[in-house]
Design a protein around this motif. Structure first.
Motif, PDB file in Angstrom:
ATOM      1  N   HIS A 131       0.557  -1.218   0.129  1.00  0.00           N
ATOM      2  CA  HIS A 131      -0.101  -0.011   0.035  1.00  0.00           C
ATOM      3  C   HIS A 131       0.881   1.240   0.024  1.00  0.00           C
ATOM      4  O   HIS A 131       0.370   2.361   0.346  1.00  0.00           O
TER       5      HIS A 131
ATOM      6  N   ILE B 180      -8.844   1.205   0.517  1.00  0.00           N
ATOM      7  CA  ILE B 180      -8.447   2.619   0.832  1.00  0.00           C
ATOM      8  C   ILE B 180      -9.442   3.641   0.774  1.00  0.00           C
ATOM      9  O   ILE B 180     -10.643   3.297   0.096  1.00  0.00           O
TER      10      ILE B 180
ATOM     11  N   GLU C 236     -10.426   7.304  -0.445  1.00  0.00           N
ATOM     12  CA  GLU C 236     -10.008   8.757  -1.460  1.00  0.00           C
ATOM     13  C   GLU C 236     -11.285   9.512  -1.389  1.00  0.00           C
ATOM     14  O   GLU C 236     -12.394   9.149  -1.924  1.00  0.00           O
TER      15      GLU C 236
ATOM     16  N   GLN D 279      -1.421   1.631   8.785  1.00  0.00           N
ATOM     17  CA  GLN D 279      -0.734   2.670   8.170  1.00  0.00           C
ATOM     18  C   GLN D 279       0.274   2.117   7.222  1.00  0.00           C
ATOM     19  O   GLN D 279       1.216   1.418   7.642  1.00  0.00           O
TER      20      GLN D 279
ATOM     21  N   ARG E  53      -0.452   6.819   4.696  1.00  0.00           N
ATOM     22  CA  ARG E  53      -1.810   6.436   4.243  1.00  0.00           C
ATOM     23  C   ARG E  53      -2.508   5.247   5.157  1.00  0.00           C
ATOM     24  O   ARG E  53      -1.641   4.399   5.440  1.00  0.00           O
TER      25      ARG E  53
ATOM     26  N   TYR F 183      -4.957   2.350   5.588  1.00  0.00           N
ATOM     27  CA  TYR F 183      -5.656   1.569   4.690  1.00  0.00           C
ATOM     28  C   TYR F 183      -6.283   0.569   5.733  1.00  0.00           C
ATOM     29  O   TYR F 183      -6.132   0.344   6.747  1.00  0.00           O
TER      30      TYR F 183
ATOM     31  N   ASN G  22      -0.487  12.464   8.491  1.00  0.00           N
ATOM     32  CA  ASN G  22      -1.828  12.808   7.670  1.00  0.00           C
ATOM     33  C   ASN G  22      -2.757  13.166   8.359  1.00  0.00           C
ATOM     34  O   ASN G  22      -3.691  14.073   8.108  1.00  0.00           O
TER      35      ASN G  22
END
Length: 626
Positions: free
Chosen positions: A61, A98, A100, A164, A169, A171, A507
């Motif tokens: 990922h 994920i 978005e 992470q 990111r 997921y 993030n």
């Protein structure tokens, strides 16, 4: 006639008692069966979701930018591996997701034979329009999220487990299991319960006595291995007439790793094999118990028994406990002798010491009383903290941030303090208990509202600390969002974030910073110099200032390299427009050296200690100036 009426009343009473007992028994069987089924389902789902990460790989990922992240051939290979894994665990699907722009996409998924026949395979970056609110919230969770869901693929019990990637990111890995046959299982259990209950109440004396006997056996036996459990141990110690005994607690150090790799079934097999081997090796005067998933106990009335040490030495040899698969185990033990009322607690302290020091065997001694006293001290602190929160004895104390000449106050920092029975407690005393009790958010709200009350009607600037847990808490983010809307001058508020926590949760922290800066509030990085100390990473957070940690500030007089480092940071901060503050200033020598390095603002006991009122702070500043 009298006896007839009396008999009828007894029949009615007995019938009522039978029906009431039957209903209670059926309800018990129903709820117990339901909980067992769901517990087993959740355990399988959790194990599957954790395994998906390892099947896909640690870097799967990393740096996802779109559908072209993984080629079609490699994706199908991963899907096949996931599908075979799901089939082995008798699961419907295992997958990864994920997020978005509030849309959920699949990053990997298994498939079934029906999916192949109907050409309904899920591919990389496929949109999942049926994503539920729980599904989306799982991306912001710190632990597994379970839910019941129903979509075009069927009716499922699902788990979402957040991870992470290396690039920050979040997921999810997940797993689904169909639960349409749950009602059938429960109905079968209820039917069996009714039959059993009828039989039980018709032959109450015989079956009742037998049931009570079995119940006692089940309460004192470990269900997976059949050996006596901790209840049996406590009963044995209580019923033994001798006042002095010896107890050894044996810890299988790597059982959790074995379970995480091979599954709980292999873990139980390992423990059963180990217990069986110990049962054959032990003498008749020893009693064997399984205390918990990875702990075994040996109890004997002989105080100086060395049998346990010999058995651990034999079992710790480099030979496998199981051969299919090959399983090796590592044991350590804590042994306590003496008064039987203290045996279990002392042996547990000893085995924890053996685990920490990586020793084979540790005997409890008086030197370990400090650990026991620490436990008692922690309990007292926890009680004090709960009482302080319940009785509104948590307050904000204020310490000024001033110019190096002491003539200008930049802002006041609100610091958490507990004041009970005329005693003031600083965070070092209570913060670990607050964190362990998950009261961080409550403490943050109290300090923020205390600061708001003090400064709302002034033009003074003020700041407060936030932890990573605060910023990762959606309810707390919503709280700040609402409060900043109502505060008349939000540009006077500064939030201080610990450097290591901010970078580690980049993030999430970036989203929080964007929210508070939208209202006009400022953000500083606190304790700079203790963690990553990477100014480029920090600048990406779009902060307004940096506070240099006191551990660096205290060395500036004696260490020329520290002086040059702070001087470099001061020069850089000036060029990029960052406010720079030095914390923990204790004397005039440090102030002068900081001013020489280019630092304009400082904070510390040299100028003023934290105080409950601003008047006290200003009075102390005036006294220092004079």
């Amino acid at each position: 006639m009298y006896y007839s009426n009396k008999g009828i009343r007894w029949i009615i009473f007995a019938s009522f008692l039978f029906l009431a007992s039957l209903c209670g028994y059926v309800y018990y069987i129903y709820s117990h069966t339901y909980n067992d089924i769901m517990k087993d389902v959740d355990a399988r789902l959790l194990n599957a979701a954790q395994s998906v990460k390892f099947i896909l790989g640690e870097d799967y990922h990393n740096n996802i930018t779109g559908p072209g992240h993984i080629d079609h051939k490699n994706y199908l290979l991963k899907s096949k591996q996931l599908s075979e894994f799901a089939m082995q665990l008798e699961l419907e699907y295992v997958y990864a997701m994920i997020l978005e722009e509030d849309q959920v996409y699949f990053s990997a998924s298994s498939y079934t034979n029906d999916d192949i026949k109907n050409n309904k395979l899920t591919y990389f970056y496929d949109l999942y329009p049926e994503a539920t609110e729980s599904n989306i919230k799982a991306f912001y969770s710190t632990g597994p999220v379970f839910e019941h869901s129903e979509d075009q693929w069927g009716h499922f019990r699902s788990i979402f487990l957040p991870f992470q990637s290396a690039d920050g990111r979040t997921y999810l890995t997940g797993a689904d299991i169909t639960i349409t046959d749950l009602n059938e299982q429960l109905a079968a259990s209820v039917t069996q319960a009714i039959i059993t209950a009828c039989f039980f109440f018709f032959i109450a004396t015989l079956v009742g006595a037998f049931y009570i006997y079995l119940l006692k056996q089940n309460l004192t036996r470990d269900p997976t291995t059949g050996f006596a459990n901790h209840i049996a141990l406590e009963r044995k110690i209580h019923q033994t007439p001798q006042l002095h005994m010896q107890l050894a607690i044996i810890l299988v150090s790597d059982l959790e790793e074995i379970i995480s790799f091979y599954g709980s079934h292999i873990g139980d097999t390992v423990m059963h094999k180990l217990l069986s081997r110990l049962d054959k090796l032990k003498s008749s005067e020893c009693s064997l118990y399984r205390l918990s998933s990875n702990k075994i106990a040996l109890l004997t009335t002989h105080i100086n028994n060395t049998e346990c040490v010999k058995q651990i030495e034999n079992l710790n040899k480099n030979t496998p406990l199981l051969c299919d698969p090959f399983i090796y185990i590592t044991l350590c033990a804590g042994i306590a002798s003496g008064n039987k009322t203290l045996l279990i607690e002392n042996a547990r302290i000893a085995v924890e010491q053996a685990k920490r020091s990586r020793e084979l065997v540790v005997f409890y001694s008086d030197a370990m009383n400090t650990i026991k006293h620490q436990y008692q001290h922690n309990i007292k602190i926890a009680k004090d903290v709960r009482e302080a929160f319940n009785t509104s004895q948590v307050h904000a104390y204020f310490q000024p941030i001033v110019s190096t000449d002491g003539n200008e106050i930049l802002m006041y920092e609100g610091l958490a303090r507990i004041k009970m029975n005329n005693t003031l407690y600083e965070p070092d005393y209570f913060l670990s208990v607050v964190n362990r009790s998950r009261m961080d958010g409550q403490l943050t709200r109290i300090i923020f509202l205390d600061c708001v009350m003090r400064f709302r009607k002034t033009d003074l600037c003020w700041s407060m600390n936030l932890t990573a847990q605060d910023m990762l808490d959606p309810s707390l983010a919503a709280f700040f969002d609402d409060e900043l809307k109502r505060y008349p001058t939000p540009q006077n508020i500064t939030f201080e974030l610990v450097e290591t926590e901010a970078v580690a949760n980049f993030n999430e922290v970036k989203s929080f910073i964007t929210m508070v800066k939208r209202h006009g509030a400022k953000v500083f990085i606190d304790d700079f110099g203790t963690g990553y100390s990477n100014i480029s990473n920090i600048l990406k957070l779009e902060i307004d200032g940096v506070k240099i940690d006191s551990s660096l500030v205290s060395q500036i007089v004696k260490d020329e390299e520290v002086f040059l480092f702070i001087q470099h940071i001061a020069s850089f901060a000036k060029k990029v427009g960052l406010t720079l503050i030095a914390e923990g200033v204790e004397n005039k020598l440090v102030v002068d050296k900081l001013a020489q390095a280019g630092i304009n603002y400082v904070q510390g006991y040299y100028f003023a200690e934290p105080a409950q009122t601003l008047a006290q702070v200003e009075q102390e500043l005036s006294a220092k100036a004079s």
